[in-house]
Design a protein around this motif. Structure first.
Motif, PDB file in Angstrom:
ATOM      1  N   THR A   6       0.843  -1.198   0.000  1.00 10.08           N
ATOM      2  CA  THR A   6       0.000   0.000   0.000  1.00 10.08           C
ATOM      3  C   THR A   6       0.877   1.246   0.000  1.00 10.08           C
ATOM      4  O   THR A   6       1.817   1.344   0.794  1.00 10.08           O
ATOM      5  N   PRO A   7       0.615   2.208  -0.893  1.00 10.32           N
ATOM      6  CA  PRO A   7       1.440   3.424  -0.942  1.00 10.32           C
ATOM      7  C   PRO A   7       1.394   4.168   0.397  1.00 10.32           C
ATOM      8  O   PRO A   7       0.359   4.199   1.058  1.00 10.32           O
ATOM      9  N   ARG A   8       2.516   4.745   0.768  1.00 10.99           N
ATOM     10  CA  ARG A   8       2.579   5.525   2.010  1.00 10.99           C
ATOM     11  C   ARG A   8       1.686   6.756   1.900  1.00 10.99           C
ATOM     12  O   ARG A   8       1.707   7.458   0.897  1.00 10.99           O
ATOM     13  N   GLN A   9       0.908   6.985   2.945  1.00 11.24           N
ATOM     14  CA  GLN A   9       0.032   8.152   2.965  1.00 11.24           C
ATOM     15  C   GLN A   9       0.848   9.432   3.179  1.00 11.24           C
ATOM     16  O   GLN A   9       1.693   9.490   4.066  1.00 11.24           O
ATOM     17  N   LYS A  10       0.583  10.433   2.357  1.00  7.71           N
ATOM     18  CA  LYS A  10       1.258  11.727   2.524  1.00  7.71           C
ATOM     19  C   LYS A  10       0.442  12.612   3.463  1.00  7.71           C
ATOM     20  O   LYS A  10      -0.779  12.466   3.575  1.00  7.71           O
ATOM     21  N   ILE A  11       1.125  13.544   4.117  1.00  7.48           N
ATOM     22  CA  ILE A  11       0.458  14.398   5.108  1.00  7.48           C
ATOM     23  C   ILE A  11       0.924  15.838   4.977  1.00  7.48           C
ATOM     24  O   ILE A  11       2.101  16.103   4.709  1.00  7.48           O
ATOM     25  N   SER A  12      -0.011  16.757   5.158  1.00 11.19           N
ATOM     26  CA  SER A  12       0.287  18.190   5.175  1.00 11.19           C
ATOM     27  C   SER A  12       0.188  18.716   6.600  1.00 11.19           C
ATOM     28  O   SER A  12      -0.812  18.457   7.282  1.00 11.19           O
ATOM     29  N   ALA A  13       1.203  19.436   7.052  1.00  9.38           N
ATOM     30  CA  ALA A  13       1.163  20.106   8.354  1.00  9.38           C
ATOM     31  C   ALA A  13       0.732  21.545   8.128  1.00  9.38           C
ATOM     32  O   ALA A  13       1.339  22.261   7.328  1.00  9.38           O
ATOM     33  N   LEU A  14      -0.333  21.954   8.810  1.00 11.43           N
ATOM     34  CA  LEU A  14      -0.909  23.289   8.627  1.00 11.43           C
ATOM     35  C   LEU A  14      -0.837  24.088   9.918  1.00 11.43           C
ATOM     36  O   LEU A  14      -1.107  23.564  11.001  1.00 11.43           O
ATOM     37  N   VAL A  15      -0.503  25.373   9.796  1.00  9.32           N
ATOM     38  CA  VAL A  15      -0.402  26.262  10.958  1.00  9.32           C
ATOM     39  C   VAL A  15      -0.876  27.641  10.549  1.00  9.32           C
ATOM     40  O   VAL A  15      -0.617  28.083   9.419  1.00  9.32           O
ATOM     41  N   ILE A  16      -1.592  28.332  11.437  1.00  8.79           N
ATOM     42  CA  ILE A  16      -1.888  29.752  11.219  1.00  8.79           C
ATOM     43  C   ILE A  16      -1.067  30.563  12.222  1.00  8.79           C
ATOM     44  O   ILE A  16      -0.829  30.116  13.349  1.00  8.79           O
ATOM     45  N   THR A  17      -0.614  31.746  11.797  1.00  6.05           N
ATOM     46  CA  THR A  17       0.273  32.538  12.656  1.00  6.05           C
ATOM     47  C   THR A  17      -0.079  34.021  12.639  1.00  6.05           C
ATOM     48  O   THR A  17      -0.616  34.546  11.667  1.00  6.05           O
ATOM     49  N   TYR A  18       0.273  34.656  13.740  1.00  8.58           N
ATOM     50  CA  TYR A  18       0.339  36.119  13.825  1.00  8.58           C
ATOM     51  C   TYR A  18       1.271  36.464  14.987  1.00  8.58           C
ATOM     52  O   TYR A  18       0.953  36.169  16.150  1.00  8.58           O
ATOM     53  N   ASN A  19       2.429  37.017  14.664  1.00 10.94           N
ATOM     54  CA  ASN A  19       3.424  37.401  15.676  1.00 10.94           C
ATOM     55  C   ASN A  19       3.745  36.237  16.625  1.00 10.94           C
ATOM     56  O   ASN A  19       3.496  36.308  17.827  1.00 10.94           O
ATOM     57  N   ASP A  35       5.096  15.856   4.636  1.00 11.15           N
ATOM     58  CA  ASP A  35       5.415  15.986   3.211  1.00 11.15           C
ATOM     59  C   ASP A  35       5.232  17.424   2.732  1.00 11.15           C
ATOM     60  O   ASP A  35       5.810  17.827   1.722  1.00 11.15           O
ATOM     61  N   GLU A  36       4.394  18.173   3.459  1.00  4.91           N
ATOM     62  CA  GLU A  36       4.160  19.582   3.132  1.00  4.91           C
ATOM     63  C   GLU A  36       3.965  20.336   4.428  1.00  4.91           C
ATOM     64  O   GLU A  36       3.252  19.883   5.324  1.00  4.91           O
ATOM     65  N   ILE A  37       4.620  21.485   4.557  1.00  3.03           N
ATOM     66  CA  ILE A  37       4.394  22.374   5.703  1.00  3.03           C
ATOM     67  C   ILE A  37       3.865  23.686   5.142  1.00  3.03           C
ATOM     68  O   ILE A  37       4.564  24.400   4.414  1.00  3.03           O
ATOM     69  N   LEU A  38       2.629  23.978   5.469  1.00  7.84           N
ATOM     70  CA  LEU A  38       1.957  25.169   4.943  1.00  7.84           C
ATOM     71  C   LEU A  38       1.545  26.072   6.106  1.00  7.84           C
ATOM     72  O   LEU A  38       0.879  25.617   7.030  1.00  7.84           O
ATOM     73  N   VAL A  39       1.953  27.332   6.047  1.00  9.31           N
ATOM     74  CA  VAL A  39       1.615  28.297   7.094  1.00  9.31           C
ATOM     75  C   VAL A  39       0.881  29.480   6.476  1.00  9.31           C
ATOM     76  O   VAL A  39       1.322  30.026   5.457  1.00  9.31           O
ATOM     77  N   VAL A  40      -0.236  29.862   7.075  1.00  9.78           N
ATOM     78  CA  VAL A  40      -0.956  31.066   6.658  1.00  9.78           C
ATOM     79  C   VAL A  40      -0.765  32.115   7.744  1.00  9.78           C
ATOM     80  O   VAL A  40      -1.145  31.916   8.899  1.00  9.78           O
ATOM     81  N   ASP A  41      -0.144  33.214   7.365  1.00 12.13           N
ATOM     82  CA  ASP A  41       0.224  34.275   8.308  1.00 12.13           C
ATOM     83  C   ASP A  41      -0.695  35.479   8.141  1.00 12.13           C
ATOM     84  O   ASP A  41      -1.003  35.892   7.022  1.00 12.13           O
ATOM     85  N   SER A  42      -1.100  36.058   9.281  1.00 12.71           N
ATOM     86  CA  SER A  42      -2.025  37.205   9.265  1.00 12.71           C
ATOM     87  C   SER A  42      -1.260  38.528   9.323  1.00 12.71           C
ATOM     88  O   SER A  42      -1.542  39.385  10.151  1.00 12.71           O
ATOM     89  N   TYR A  43      -0.251  38.672   8.460  1.00 10.26           N
ATOM     90  CA  TYR A  43       0.546  39.893   8.355  1.00 10.26           C
ATOM     91  C   TYR A  43       1.253  40.225   9.674  1.00 10.26           C
ATOM     92  O   TYR A  43       1.062  41.298  10.252  1.00 10.26           O
ATOM     93  N   LYS A  59       6.027  26.509   3.046  1.00 10.26           N
ATOM     94  CA  LYS A  59       5.309  27.363   2.113  1.00 10.26           C
ATOM     95  C   LYS A  59       4.448  28.298   2.951  1.00 10.26           C
ATOM     96  O   LYS A  59       3.613  27.842   3.737  1.00 10.26           O
ATOM     97  N   VAL A  60       4.664  29.599   2.818  1.00 14.77           N
ATOM     98  CA  VAL A  60       3.925  30.565   3.634  1.00 14.77           C
ATOM     99  C   VAL A  60       3.083  31.466   2.739  1.00 14.77           C
ATOM    100  O   VAL A  60       3.525  31.914   1.680  1.00 14.77           O
ATOM    101  N   ILE A  61       1.847  31.692   3.168  1.00 12.95           N
ATOM    102  CA  ILE A  61       0.907  32.567   2.472  1.00 12.95           C
ATOM    103  C   ILE A  61       0.407  33.593   3.473  1.00 12.95           C
ATOM    104  O   ILE A  61       0.175  33.265   4.641  1.00 12.95           O
ATOM    105  N   GLN A  62       0.223  34.826   3.048  1.00 16.61           N
ATOM    106  CA  GLN A  62      -0.368  35.832   3.928  1.00 16.61           C
ATOM    107  C   GLN A  62      -1.835  36.037   3.555  1.00 16.61           C
ATOM    108  O   GLN A  62      -2.181  36.132   2.378  1.00 16.61           O
ATOM    109  N   ASN A  63      -2.669  36.085   4.591  1.00 15.96           N
ATOM    110  CA  ASN A  63      -4.105  36.260   4.399  1.00 15.96           C
ATOM    111  C   ASN A  63      -4.658  37.069   5.566  1.00 15.96           C
ATOM    112  O   ASN A  63      -4.339  36.783   6.723  1.00 15.96           O
TER     113      ASN A  63
END
Length: 267
Positions: A6-19, A35-43, A59-63
């Motif tokens: 069975t193929p190994r399951q991939k996982i995304s780590a998600l975090v929201i941030t502000y200061n 396998d993926e670290i995604l952060v959404v930052d509030s400026y 990978k960081v995105i601002q929202n």
């Protein structure tokens, strides 16, 4: 003929941030297995965004921040993988919990979502009581089988389509960096809860403003054994009660502002 594995399951780590400098570094290091670290930052204005931008695994995105539910729902939509590990910036995954997460998502009997118990840290010392000893939250789940309900804007609630389990290993939660930091968080939560109450047409009440903060402190400090945590227990329970008081004070201000706006537009 050999069976296909069975193929190994991939996982995304998600975090929201502000200061979150002082917290986010440990958090990101602890999810390096993802396998993926995604952060959404509030400026952020304290260097958090710049730190994340320079991190080779992130990978960081601002929202813009509207509320916790909206921000987490936005973040969830950005994930690449179905399995997600959704952490707060002040939470850390231990090595033993990492192993349990990997084993769990790759099990043929995996559920759709998992609760985590948390171990609270007051600076670098454990907080064993003060109302947090039974705290648990959803942190690991299939993105295709869960969503955050829009009925709450703080202490967001995950709705799961399927079965849930509980992991044995605890998530480390560095809830308290210093007095002003924790106080700021509790006041922010209180104001957001007031907005939630206001939108749900709950009305301000002087009796509740008096009773509920006192009950919060009594419940956590006496009934939930906060006094066994010593001085840090007193501090945490007091600030939690302060957040409840701020909720009612803000609700009162929102109602007055609404009444004023009503009279201004009356013919």
């Amino acid at each position: 003929m050999a069976e296909l594995s069975t193929p190994r399951q991939k996982i995304s780590a998600l975090v929201i941030t502000y200061n979150e400098m002082g917290y986010i570094e440990k958090c990101i290091d602890s999810v390096s297995f993802a396998d993926e670290i995604l952060v959404v930052d509030s400026y952020s204005t304290d260097g958090t965004y710049e730190y994340l931008l320079d991190h080779p695994k992130v990978k960081v995105i601002q929202n813009p921040f509207e509320n916790f539910t909206a921000q987490k729902s936005f973040t969830l939509k950005q994930a690449t993988n179905d399995w997600v590990l959704f952490l707060d910036a002040d939470e850390v995954v231990t090595e033993s919990l990492q192993k349990e997460i990997i084993d769990t998502i790759n099990s043929p009997n995996a559920q759709e979502a998992y609760w985590f118990y948390r171990k609270f840290m007051f600076q670098n010392e454990p907080l064993n009581f003060s109302g947090w000893q039974t705290d648990k939250n959803y942190r690991l789940f299939r993105r295709s089988k869960a969503h955050f309900t829009d009925r709450k804007i703080v202490h967001e609630t995950l709705v799961v389509d399927g079965k849930s389990g509980i992991l044995k290993e605890k998530l480390i939660h560095f809830c308290y960096k210093d007095y002003e930091d924790y106080k700021g968080k509790m006041l922010k939560y209180g104001r957001l809860k007031a907005k939630e109450d206001f939108y749900r047409e709950k009305h301000f009440n002087y009796l509740l403003m008096t009773v509920k903060p006192i009950w919060k402190f009594f419940n956590h400090y006496i009934l939930r054994l906060g006094f066994l945590d010593g001085k840090k227990g007193w501090t945490i329970c007091y600030l939690n009660a302060l957040g409840v008081l701020e909720r009612f004070k803000t609700l009162k201000r929102l109602e007055k502002k609404n009444e004023l706006a009503y009279y201004l537009v009356m013919p």
